[in-house]
Write an enzyme that holds these catalytic residues in place. Structure first.
Site, PDB file in Angstrom:
ATOM      1  N   CYS A 136      52.952  29.993 -41.586  1.00 59.28           N
ATOM      2  CA  CYS A 136      53.957  29.099 -42.368  1.00 59.28           C
ATOM      3  C   CYS A 136      54.880  28.649 -41.229  1.00 59.28           C
ATOM      4  CB  CYS A 136      54.616  29.884 -43.451  1.00 59.28           C
ATOM      5  SG  CYS A 136      55.045  28.975 -44.728  1.00 59.28           S
TER       6      CYS A 136
ATOM      7  N   CYS B 189      58.925  25.367 -45.586  1.00 58.14           N
ATOM      8  CA  CYS B 189      57.489  25.400 -45.377  1.00 58.14           C
ATOM      9  C   CYS B 189      56.590  24.503 -44.809  1.00 58.14           C
ATOM     10  CB  CYS B 189      56.765  26.348 -46.479  1.00 58.14           C
ATOM     11  SG  CYS B 189      57.794  27.836 -47.043  1.00 58.14           S
TER      12      CYS B 189
ATOM     13  N   LYS C  61      50.910  32.124 -55.117  1.00 57.92           N
ATOM     14  CA  LYS C  61      52.210  32.722 -54.688  1.00 57.92           C
ATOM     15  C   LYS C  61      53.362  31.940 -55.768  1.00 57.92           C
ATOM     16  CE  LYS C  61      55.175  32.471 -50.799  1.00 57.92           C
ATOM     17  NZ  LYS C  61      55.230  32.294 -49.129  1.00 57.92           N
TER      18      LYS C  61
ATOM     19  N   ARG D  97      63.865  36.813 -46.178  1.00 57.41           N
ATOM     20  CA  ARG D  97      64.236  35.696 -45.632  1.00 57.41           C
ATOM     21  C   ARG D  97      65.414  35.983 -44.541  1.00 57.41           C
ATOM     22  NH1 ARG D  97      63.756  31.725 -50.717  1.00 57.41           N
ATOM     23  NH2 ARG D  97      61.688  31.637 -51.108  1.00 57.41           N
TER      24      ARG D  97
ATOM     25  N   ARG E 132      62.142  26.335 -52.901  1.00 61.85           N
ATOM     26  CA  ARG E 132      60.651  26.280 -52.689  1.00 61.85           C
ATOM     27  C   ARG E 132      59.899  25.944 -54.043  1.00 61.85           C
ATOM     28  NH1 ARG E 132      61.584  27.873 -47.701  1.00 61.85           N
ATOM     29  NH2 ARG E 132      61.393  30.175 -47.019  1.00 61.85           N
TER      30      ARG E 132
ATOM     31  N   GLU F 125      44.312  27.751 -58.788  1.00 56.12           N
ATOM     32  CA  GLU F 125      44.750  27.886 -57.531  1.00 56.12           C
ATOM     33  C   GLU F 125      43.710  28.613 -56.794  1.00 56.12           C
ATOM     34  OE1 GLU F 125      47.094  26.746 -55.212  1.00 56.12           O
ATOM     35  OE2 GLU F 125      48.670  25.786 -56.376  1.00 56.12           O
TER      36      GLU F 125
ATOM     37  N   LYS G  13      51.206  37.129 -55.389  1.00 54.91           N
ATOM     38  CA  LYS G  13      52.425  37.592 -54.878  1.00 54.91           C
ATOM     39  C   LYS G  13      53.560  36.830 -55.803  1.00 54.91           C
ATOM     40  CE  LYS G  13      55.349  36.490 -50.853  1.00 54.91           C
ATOM     41  NZ  LYS G  13      55.466  35.580 -49.855  1.00 54.91           N
TER      42      LYS G  13
ATOM     43  N   SER H 239      59.475  42.014 -50.379  1.00 54.59           N
ATOM     44  CA  SER H 239      60.646  42.519 -49.883  1.00 54.59           C
ATOM     45  C   SER H 239      61.666  42.936 -51.098  1.00 54.59           C
ATOM     46  CB  SER H 239      61.395  41.520 -48.933  1.00 54.59           C
ATOM     47  OG  SER H 239      61.661  40.161 -49.905  1.00 54.59           O
TER      48      SER H 239
ATOM     49  N   TYR I 179      55.717  46.959 -47.385  1.00 53.21           N
ATOM     50  CA  TYR I 179      56.627  47.616 -46.421  1.00 53.21           C
ATOM     51  C   TYR I 179      56.532  49.199 -46.737  1.00 53.21           C
ATOM     52  CZ  TYR I 179      57.700  42.826 -46.256  1.00 53.21           C
ATOM     53  OH  TYR I 179      57.784  41.447 -46.382  1.00 53.21           O
TER      54      TYR I 179
END
Ligand code: PBG
Ligand code: ZN
Length: 328
Positions: free
Chosen positions: A126, A136, A201, A211, A223, A239, A254, A280, A319
């Site tokens: 990205c 992006c 997404k 971020r 976005r 998509e 996502k 995140s 994570y």
């Protein structure tokens, strides 16, 4: 004389199979294993750098040497793959550091493949970490322009392949980027480099902590002209279908927990290798509640990852990969 039992002897005693750990294990439908985890890493320049990300406890910005160490530790936990994000030293209007062969991601790819050739090295493709405005893509007159952005994304993806990436993962949501990246990889002789597309997404509020970690907060606007409207699921199918037609090898949904229905539909309709990104914000919400003593963190973590798997994800980007792997 005993009473005859009819087949309508109800209620059925569902609790019979829940009585012991052994029975529960035998009838368990969904299993988690470290082999299905992909571990995201944020790579910066320097050596010996291991900088806390305040909004993501347990996540660090790592210099290349530390990223190698972290990868080796994750491998020791049974995790096969890492997904690399870059923190460049310089940003400009077009995000040119995204294709710099000496930028942190490209250096980390080489260092990880040198140290551990069988680690699956995936890279996020990205521009938002690399552009001065944090978008992006390429911005012209306040608009993120599609085709000029695709051209830059292609350069970034090829530079990752040249450095030795196994899988490139475009996360920008520009139209046509999967096909353009596939063509360029093939022309460059990288026919074996796979594409994991961030296919569905969403424009989610759950990317906030990321971020901070990646230094990619947009300087203006947001976005939503390229990421998907959270209200839509049929559109996710379109998509995904297009990304598969353009050559995606793995498709991604996502975020994960707020889009379990989309994961289930995508897996059901296409039967394709399907990844889910436990993002995140999903991670930090669990961390924050746990730090307040409000929830049992290991149980919430495993319940969450199990739900993502049960919905149909073949692999989970999280994570929590190392913490979960150590619990399993
Ligand atoms: C870059 C990118 C983002 C994430 C992955 N790749 C941020 C965004 O789109 O704003 C989010 C990951 C996370 O929140 O953990 N486009
Ligand atoms: Zn981006």
């Amino acid at each position: 004389m005993p009473m005859t039992r009819t087949s309508l002897h109800l209620p059925r005693r569902h609790r019979r199979l829940r009585q012991s750990a052994g029975l529960r294990a035998l009838v368990r439908e969904t299993r988690l294993s470290p082999e299905m985890f992909i571990y995201p890493l944020f790579v910066c320049s320097g050596t010996g750098v291991r900088r806390d990300v305040p909004s993501m406890p347990g996540v660090f910005q790592l210099s290349v040497d530390e990223a190698v160490k972290e990868t080796m530790a994750a491998r020791g936990d049974g995790i096969p793959a890492v997904l690399l994000f870059g923190l460049p030293d310089r940003k400009d209007e077009i995000g040119s550091a995204a294709h710099d062969p000496h930028a942190p991601v490209q250096m980390a790819i080489r260092a990880i493949k040198d140290a551990s050739p069988d680690t699956v090295v995936m890279t996020d493709v990205c521009l938002c970490e690399y552009t001065s405005h944090g978008h992006c893509g390429i911005v012209e007159r306040g608009e993120i322009v599609n085709d000029a952005s695709v051209a830059e994304l292609v350069r970034a993806a090829v530079s990752h392949a040249e450095a030795g990436a196994d899988v490139v993962a475009p996360s920008d949501m520009m139209d046509g980027r999967v096909g353009a990246i596939r063509d360029a990889l093939d022309e460059g002789g990288f026919t074996q480099v796979a594409i994991m597309s961030y296919a569905a997404k969403y424009w989610s509020a759950l990317y906030g902590p990321f971020r901070d970690a990646a230094g990619s907060v947009p300087a203006f606007g947001d976005r939503r002209t390229h990421q998907m409207d959270p209200s839509n699921a049929d559109e996710a199918i379109r998509e995904v279908e297009q990304d598969i037609e353009e050559g995606a090898d793995i498709i991604m949904v996502k975020p994960a927990i707020t889009y379990l229905d989309v994961i289930a539909r995508v897996k059901g309709e296409f039967g394709y290798p399907t990844a889910a990104y436990h993002v995140s914000g999903e991670y930090s919400m669990i961390k924050a509640a746990a730090r307040n003593g409000w929830i049992d963190e290991p149980r919430v973590m495993l319940e969450t990852l199990t739900a993502i798997r049960r919905a149909g994800a073949d692999m989970i980007i999280t994570y929590y990969a190392r913490e979960a792997a150590r619990m399993l």
